[in-house]
Design a protein around this motif. Structure first.
Motif, short mmCIF file in Angstrom:
data_model
loop_
_atom_site.label_atom_id
_atom_site.label_comp_id
_atom_site.label_asym_id
_atom_site.label_seq_id
_atom_site.Cartn_x
_atom_site.Cartn_y
_atom_site.Cartn_z
N ASP A 1 0.84 -1.20 0.00
CA ASP A 1 0.00 0.00 0.00
C ASP A 1 0.87 1.25 0.00
N LEU A 2 0.53 2.17 -0.89
CA LEU A 2 1.15 3.49 -0.84
C LEU A 2 0.41 4.26 0.24
N ASP A 3 1.10 4.56 1.31
CA ASP A 3 0.48 5.16 2.50
C ASP A 3 0.23 6.64 2.25
N MET A 4 -1.03 6.98 1.95
CA MET A 4 -1.41 8.38 1.75
C MET A 4 -2.86 8.56 2.15
N ASP A 5 -3.31 9.80 2.17
CA ASP A 5 -4.66 10.13 2.60
C ASP A 5 -5.65 9.83 1.48
N LEU A 6 -6.21 8.64 1.47
CA LEU A 6 -7.19 8.21 0.50
C LEU A 6 -8.43 7.73 1.25
N PRO A 7 -9.62 7.78 0.62
CA PRO A 7 -9.90 8.07 -0.79
C PRO A 7 -9.84 9.56 -1.13
N GLN A 8 -9.62 9.82 -2.44
CA GLN A 8 -9.63 11.16 -3.00
C GLN A 8 -10.47 11.15 -4.27
N THR A 9 -11.15 12.27 -4.52
CA THR A 9 -11.99 12.40 -5.72
C THR A 9 -11.28 13.30 -6.73
N ILE A 10 -11.18 12.82 -7.97
CA ILE A 10 -10.49 13.53 -9.04
C ILE A 10 -11.47 13.76 -10.20
N ASP A 11 -11.49 14.98 -10.75
CA ASP A 11 -12.33 15.29 -11.91
C ASP A 11 -11.55 14.99 -13.18
N LEU A 12 -11.87 13.88 -13.81
CA LEU A 12 -11.15 13.47 -15.02
C LEU A 12 -11.38 14.44 -16.17
N LYS A 13 -12.54 15.05 -16.24
CA LYS A 13 -12.80 16.01 -17.32
C LYS A 13 -11.93 17.24 -17.15
N ALA A 14 -11.72 17.67 -15.90
CA ALA A 14 -10.82 18.80 -15.66
C ALA A 14 -9.39 18.45 -16.05
N LEU A 15 -8.97 17.22 -15.75
CA LEU A 15 -7.65 16.79 -16.17
C LEU A 15 -7.53 16.82 -17.69
N LEU A 16 -8.59 16.41 -18.36
CA LEU A 16 -8.60 16.40 -19.82
C LEU A 16 -8.48 17.81 -20.38
N GLY A 17 -8.94 18.79 -19.61
CA GLY A 17 -8.84 20.19 -20.01
C GLY A 17 -7.46 20.79 -19.79
N GLY A 18 -6.53 20.00 -19.29
CA GLY A 18 -5.15 20.49 -19.12
C GLY A 18 -4.71 20.67 -17.69
N GLU A 19 -5.62 20.49 -16.74
CA GLU A 19 -5.24 20.63 -15.34
C GLU A 19 -4.51 19.36 -14.85
N ASN A 20 -3.58 19.55 -13.96
CA ASN A 20 -2.92 18.44 -13.27
C ASN A 20 -3.34 18.46 -11.81
N THR A 21 -3.44 17.28 -11.22
CA THR A 21 -3.78 17.17 -9.80
C THR A 21 -2.72 16.35 -9.09
N THR A 22 -2.23 16.88 -7.97
CA THR A 22 -1.27 16.15 -7.16
C THR A 22 -2.00 15.56 -5.95
#
Length: 203
Positions: A95-116
Motif C-alpha cells: 500500500d502506498l500510504d497516503m490520505d485516501l480516498p480522494q476524488t479527481i475530476d477526469l474532465k478537468a484533467l482532460l482540459g489540461g489541469e494536473n492534480t497532485t
C-alpha cells in the motif's frame, strides 16, 4: 525450586527473543516520500489498445467505442480513488500510504489541469508497477443530467506498468499517472461502462 527457576529463565529468554524479532520486522522506519501527479489525455484513436471485456464487439464500429461520444457532453467526471499499491521487484504489493480516498475530476484533467494527490510514503526499495483502485464514478452533463457508475466487486482496478524505480529513505520520488480518456466510457448493451487505463512514469 531447582527445576522451576531454569524453566522461568527459558520462558523469559523466549519472550525477549520473540519481541526482538518482531521489532526488527516492523520497525525499520526506512520510508521514502512519494508524490503522485495525475493528468489525462483523450486518446480516442488509441482506444483499441485499451483492455476490453470481450463482450463489446457489437458496440465497436470501425474501432471506435460508442461511449466516446459522451466526452463532449460531459461537464464533470468525478472518480474516487480508493487505494494505490506499488509492486516491488520481489513481487509484493505494498500500500502506498497516503490520505485516501480522494476524488479527481477526469474532465478537468482532460482540459489540461494536473492534480497532485496528498503526499505519501513507501518502504525503501525497488518497484516496477502501480495498481490504482477506483470505487465510484459520478458524471454530470452539460444539459444538467447526471449518472453514477459503481464497479462490480471491490472496485475498478488498473494495473500500471512503469520503468523500475527506486524509493530511498527520506528522499522524494514523483510518479506521473496519465489517465487515457479515449475509450474509457463504453456503451455496452445500452449500459454505460467504465474501463479505466493509465500510462505511468517516474521522475
Amino acid at each position: 525450586m531447582t527445576i522451576r527457576r531454569p524453566v522461568q529463565l527459558l520462558l523469559a529468554l523466549t519472550v525477549l527473543l520473540y519481541t526482538s524479532a518482531c521489532s526488527v520486522f516492523t520497525g525499520s522506519g526506512e520510508d521514502g516520500n512519494v508524490r503522485v501527479v495525475m493528468s489525462a489525455s483523450d486518446q480516442s484513436s488509441l482506444a483499441p489498445s485499451l483492455s476490453t471485456s470481450g463482450d463489446d464487439d457489437d458496440d465497436d464500429k470501425g474501432g471506435e467505442h460508442r461511449g466516446d461520444r459522451f466526452l463532449e457532453r460531459l461537464e464533470t467526471a468525478n472518480v474516487t480513488i480508493a487505494s494505490l499499491l506499488a509492486r516491488n521487484t520481489d513481487g509484493q504489493l505494498i500500500d502506498l500510504d497516503m490520505d485516501l480516498p480522494q476524488t479527481i475530476d477526469l474532465k478537468a484533467l482532460l482540459g489540461g489541469e494536473n492534480t497532485t494527490l496528498p503526499a505519501g510514503t513507501l518502504p525503501a526499495g525497488d518497484y516496477d508497477q502501480l495498481v490504482v483502485v477506483m470505487t465510484k464514478l459520478d458524471l454530470t452533463f452539460v444539459d444538467g443530467g447526471a449518472l453514477a457508475l459503481t464497479p462490480p466487486g471491490g472496485g475498478w482496478t488498473s494495473i500500471v506498468r512503469v520503468a523500475p524505480f527506486t524509493v530511498t529513505d527520506g528522499e522524494d520520488t514523483t510518479i506521473e499517472l496519465n489517465f487515457r480518456m479515449g475509450g474509457a466510457l463504453r456503451e455496452i448493451g445500452g449500459v454505460l461502462k467504465f474501463f479505466p487505463d493509465f500510462d505511468g512514469h517516474h521522475r
